[in-house]
Scaffold this motif. Structure first.
Motif, PDB file in Angstrom:
ATOM      1  N   ASN A   1       0.854  -1.178   0.000  1.00  0.00           N
ATOM      2  CA  ASN A   1       0.000   0.000   0.000  1.00  0.00           C
ATOM      3  C   ASN A   1       0.889   1.226   0.000  1.00  0.00           C
ATOM      4  O   ASN A   1       1.909   1.261   0.672  1.00  0.00           O
ATOM      5  CB  ASN A   1      -0.889  -0.030   1.256  1.00  0.00           C
TER       6      ASN A   1
ATOM      7  N   TYR B   1       0.459   4.018   1.383  1.00  0.00           N
ATOM      8  CA  TYR B   1       0.474   4.751   2.648  1.00  0.00           C
ATOM      9  C   TYR B   1       1.565   4.248   3.591  1.00  0.00           C
ATOM     10  O   TYR B   1       2.170   5.008   4.304  1.00  0.00           O
ATOM     11  CB  TYR B   1      -0.904   4.643   3.314  1.00  0.00           C
ATOM     12  N   ARG B   2       1.830   2.966   3.593  1.00  0.00           N
ATOM     13  CA  ARG B   2       2.842   2.367   4.470  1.00  0.00           C
ATOM     14  C   ARG B   2       3.500   1.225   3.724  1.00  0.00           C
ATOM     15  O   ARG B   2       2.833   0.414   3.119  1.00  0.00           O
ATOM     16  CB  ARG B   2       2.182   1.822   5.730  1.00  0.00           C
TER      17      ARG B   2
ATOM     18  N   GLN C   1       4.932  -2.336   2.946  1.00  0.00           N
ATOM     19  CA  GLN C   1       4.566  -3.656   3.445  1.00  0.00           C
ATOM     20  C   GLN C   1       5.677  -4.195   4.332  1.00  0.00           C
ATOM     21  O   GLN C   1       6.843  -4.086   4.021  1.00  0.00           O
ATOM     22  CB  GLN C   1       4.349  -4.598   2.266  1.00  0.00           C
TER      23      GLN C   1
ATOM     24  N   GLN D   1      -6.118  -2.153   6.212  1.00  0.00           N
ATOM     25  CA  GLN D   1      -6.061  -0.842   5.581  1.00  0.00           C
ATOM     26  C   GLN D   1      -4.765  -0.625   4.799  1.00  0.00           C
ATOM     27  O   GLN D   1      -4.736   0.194   3.892  1.00  0.00           O
ATOM     28  CB  GLN D   1      -6.287   0.277   6.586  1.00  0.00           C
ATOM     29  N   TYR D   2      -3.709  -1.355   5.106  1.00  0.00           N
ATOM     30  CA  TYR D   2      -2.435  -1.160   4.426  1.00  0.00           C
ATOM     31  C   TYR D   2      -2.256  -2.081   3.227  1.00  0.00           C
ATOM     32  O   TYR D   2      -1.468  -1.785   2.334  1.00  0.00           O
ATOM     33  CB  TYR D   2      -1.274  -1.313   5.413  1.00  0.00           C
TER      34      TYR D   2
ATOM     35  N   TYR E   1      -6.792   5.029   3.297  1.00  0.00           N
ATOM     36  CA  TYR E   1      -7.521   4.499   4.457  1.00  0.00           C
ATOM     37  C   TYR E   1      -8.990   4.899   4.442  1.00  0.00           C
ATOM     38  O   TYR E   1      -9.844   4.139   4.895  1.00  0.00           O
ATOM     39  CB  TYR E   1      -6.846   4.917   5.778  1.00  0.00           C
TER      40      TYR E   1
ATOM     41  N   ASP F   1      -3.192   5.803  11.734  1.00  0.00           N
ATOM     42  CA  ASP F   1      -1.748   5.912  11.528  1.00  0.00           C
ATOM     43  C   ASP F   1      -0.923   5.441  12.721  1.00  0.00           C
ATOM     44  O   ASP F   1       0.202   5.861  12.893  1.00  0.00           O
ATOM     45  CB  ASP F   1      -1.372   7.357  11.181  1.00  0.00           C
TER      46      ASP F   1
ATOM     47  N   TRP G   1      -3.139  -2.617  12.324  1.00  0.00           N
ATOM     48  CA  TRP G   1      -3.420  -2.865  10.925  1.00  0.00           C
ATOM     49  C   TRP G   1      -4.856  -2.594  10.511  1.00  0.00           C
ATOM     50  O   TRP G   1      -5.137  -2.499   9.325  1.00  0.00           O
ATOM     51  CB  TRP G   1      -3.055  -4.309  10.599  1.00  0.00           C
TER      52      TRP G   1
END
Length: 181
Positions: free
Chosen positions: A54, A56-57, A59, A82-83, A89, A160, A165
Motif C-alpha cells: 500500500n 500509505y505504508r 509492506q 487498511q495497508y 484508508y 496511523d 493494521w
C-alpha cells in the motif's frame, strides 16, 4: 459517593481524559480477545492471498519473530487490512462499512480544524453510531464526550498508529459491538 469520588475528590474532572482512555483500552482489549478466536476460525476456513503493498505504508515482511495479534503487531496480517488495500484508508473504511453494514445509511465528513473523519451510521432518521477515524497524535475527546452525553454509541479507530493494521474483521467486529449487533 463512589469509591472513585472518595479517592479523587475534585481532581476527578482533571483525570477524566485519562480514565476515558483507560476505559477505551480495556474495551478494545476485551473485543480483541473475543475476536482473536473468531479470526483464527475465519483464517482457517478462508485463507487469504499474500498482502499487496500500500502506498500509505510500506509492506512489512512476515518474520514470525515478533508478537502479533490478529490486527496488531510487527507483522502485517494476511487478512485484508487498511495497508494491504489498494486505496487510501478512507476508501478502505468506506468499503468495509458499506459492505459489512448495508442495513445502515452511512455518511462521512471531515471534522473541521482536525485530521479526523467522522462516519455516522443511520437507521431512518435515528443516528445509531458515530465512528471516528483519527491520528494517533490527536488528543481530541470532544466528539467522544458529546456522544457519551447524548447516549450515542461511539467507536474510534486510529489510521496511523504503527503496528495497528485495522484488519477487516477487527473493524467490523468493533463496529458491530458498538452497534450492539
Amino acid at each position: 459517593m463512589s469509591l472513585l469520588s472518595k479517592l479523587l475528590g475534585d481532581s476527578k474532572k482533571e483525570l477524566a481524559p485519562v480514565l476515558d482512555a483507560l476505559k477505551e483500552a480495556a474495551q478494545k482489549a476485551g473485543v480483541d480477545s473475543l475476536l482473536n478466536d473468531v479470526q483464527a476460525s475465519h483464517n482457517a476456513q478462508n485463507p487469504q492471498p499474500a498482502p499487496q503493498q500500500n502506498a500509505y505504508r510500506p509492506q512489512r515482511q512476515e518474520s514470525g519473530s515478533a508478537a502479533s495479534g490478529f490486527s496488531w503487531g510487527d507483522d502485517m496480517p494476511a487478512e485484508e487490512n487498511q495497508y494491504s488495500f489498494q486505496g487510501n484508508y478512507l476508501a478502505y473504511f468506506d468499503m468495509v462499512f458499506s459492505q459489512e453494514f448495508p442495513q445502515y445509511r452511512i455518511t462521512r465528513e471531515p471534522l473541521p480544524k482536525s485530521r479526523s473523519t467522522v462516519y455516522s451510521f443511520w437507521q431512518g432518521d435515528r443516528k445509531a453510531l458515530v465512528a471516528e477515524l483519527m491520528s494517533e497524535n490527536s488528543e481530541a475527546n470532544k466528539l467522544r464526550a458529546s456522544c457519551r452525553a447524548q447516549g450515542l454509541p461511539y467507536v474510534r479507530f486510529y489510521y496511523d498508529h504503527d503496528g495497528w493494521w485495522n484488519t477487516r474483521s477487527y473493524v467490523a467486529g468493533r463496529t458491530r459491538a458498538a452497534l450492539g449487533l
